[in-house]
Motif scaffolding. Sequence first.
Motif, PDB file in Angstrom:
ATOM      1  N   ALA A   1     -16.151  10.229  14.051  1.00 34.28           N
ATOM      2  CA  ALA A   1     -17.737   8.672  13.935  1.00 34.28           C
ATOM      3  C   ALA A   1     -17.206   8.136  14.742  1.00 34.28           C
ATOM      4  O   ALA A   1     -18.757   8.263  14.763  1.00 34.28           O
ATOM      5  CB  ALA A   1     -17.072   8.086  12.795  1.00 34.28           C
TER       6      ALA A   1
ATOM      7  N   TYR B   1       0.474  -1.477  -0.188  1.00 37.26           N
ATOM      8  CA  TYR B   1      -0.144  -0.142   0.317  1.00 37.26           C
ATOM      9  C   TYR B   1       0.882   1.024   0.152  1.00 37.26           C
ATOM     10  O   TYR B   1       1.726   1.036   0.952  1.00 37.26           O
ATOM     11  CB  TYR B   1      -0.580   0.143   0.945  1.00 37.26           C
TER      12      TYR B   1
ATOM     13  N   SER C   1     -14.998  13.991   8.916  1.00 37.24           N
ATOM     14  CA  SER C   1     -14.341  12.927   8.598  1.00 37.24           C
ATOM     15  C   SER C   1     -13.354  12.471   9.845  1.00 37.24           C
ATOM     16  O   SER C   1     -13.372  13.113  10.811  1.00 37.24           O
ATOM     17  CB  SER C   1     -12.929  13.740   7.267  1.00 37.24           C
ATOM     18  N   GLY C   2     -13.202  10.856  10.029  1.00 34.78           N
ATOM     19  CA  GLY C   2     -12.592  11.024  10.841  1.00 34.78           C
ATOM     20  C   GLY C   2     -13.062   9.424  11.941  1.00 34.78           C
ATOM     21  O   GLY C   2     -13.950   9.722  11.511  1.00 34.78           O
TER      22      GLY C   2
ATOM     23  N   GLN D   1     -19.502  10.417   8.356  1.00 35.32           N
ATOM     24  CA  GLN D   1     -19.098  10.910   7.767  1.00 35.32           C
ATOM     25  C   GLN D   1     -20.369  10.868   7.206  1.00 35.32           C
ATOM     26  O   GLN D   1     -20.310  12.467   6.144  1.00 35.32           O
ATOM     27  CB  GLN D   1     -18.227   9.806   6.862  1.00 35.32           C
TER      28      GLN D   1
END
Length: 354
Positions: free
Chosen positions: A115, A43, A110-111, A105
């Motif tokens: 959440a 990745y 975001s995060g 979200q």
Amino acid sequence: TGLIEGIGPRYCPSIEDKVVRFAHKESHQLFLEPEGWHTTEVYVQGGNTSLPEDVQLAMLKSIPALREVEITRVGYAVEYDYVPPNQIRATLETKLIEGLFLAGQINGTSGYEEAAAQGIIAGINAALAVRGEKPLILRRDQAYIGVLIDDLVTKEIDEPYRLMTSRAEYRLLLRQDNADLRLSPLGYKVGLLDRARYEAVEKKRKAINEELERLEDTWLKPSENDRLSQWGLDPLEEGVNALQFLRRPETTYAMIEALVPSPQPLSPEAIQEVAVVAKYAGYIERQRREVERAKRLEERGIPDDFDYEAIVGMRKEAQEKLKRFRPATVGQASRIQGVNPADISVLLVYLGRH
Ligand SMILES: Cc1cc2nc3c(=O)[nH]c(=O)nc-3n(C[C@H](O)[C@H](O)[C@H](O)COP(=O)(O)OP(=O)(O)OC[C@H]3O[C@@H](n4cnc5c(N)ncnc54)[C@H](O)[C@@H]3O)c2cc1C
């Protein structure tokens, strides 16, 4: 590709974003993270991108170590929609569909923490609603979650929202060391914290308060000056209580323990709390007073069907914003962008009369 319209999360920019936003940087780091023990897939952390496939491959191959690279899965961007802030309540229930609670979200954040923080509140409030009980709304002075959700229901969001400590105005109260003291009673009340955990925190609270009282009633005299000079401290000219002594920047609780030990030794966490509260008492008290002042607005409710257009003397922009957001309290109203203190004064006068 030119197809992306939304603004990406500010703190996870794509590689093409980084090249533009940080044009002064000579390079950007990529971390090659193996995807597992039994795969050759890697990745490319730091290289998230939605550039065309051939550009992605050319970009990677331009890195000497990746000359022979093959892409097994290309990078892509996901654009998603979210529920605008004026459509959710501070309970995280949607205004349009009763009984539907949203978290994460889908509310424009975001995060992971964002959440999870909303998830617990949405879950609590869904359960409380089913039980027909009063919802749980954390205030801005009570928890970072309170700041997060209050921002979500009062601010226009034009990019994925992340909670940063700097968004909280009462940071002296929202400390990591007092999180259990702030929130355990609420957790216990809604049935998420067991009795033993709750009682342990209350025991700690009691120990802290008793120790603060004891320190205030315990006097240190100039006869202790020899010991003070061993620690490099200025001598006492007259007696001071132990709390005043601990307030000095150069003193520690260990010195208190040596001079006037508590009959019941405190836990390290309680000691830390006593020291923090003693040393920052003036600042903490000032912030508490600010909270008290603001509370009057926080507690002033506004009916759901309130007719803002009927208010004479309020600016059109403020009327429109208030109509759109329909804040539950005057406090929330005061934080909506485009509503200024003068509008709030007019609103208060009007609410007072009607
Ligand atoms: C590549 C990447 C890296 C990230 N890195 C970080 C990071 O380092 N730190 C950080 O804090 N945040 C990071 N984020 C952001 C973070 O992951 C998200 O903001 C957060 O996970 C959102 O949580 P959520 O519960 O709102 O949504 P999600 O975690 O997306 O959960 C939504 C769930 O709903 C399910 N679902 C969708 N439709 C349906 C349906 N019709 N029926 C049933 N289920 C459905 C989905 O399968 C999914 O499991 C990253 C995001 C990405 C994409």
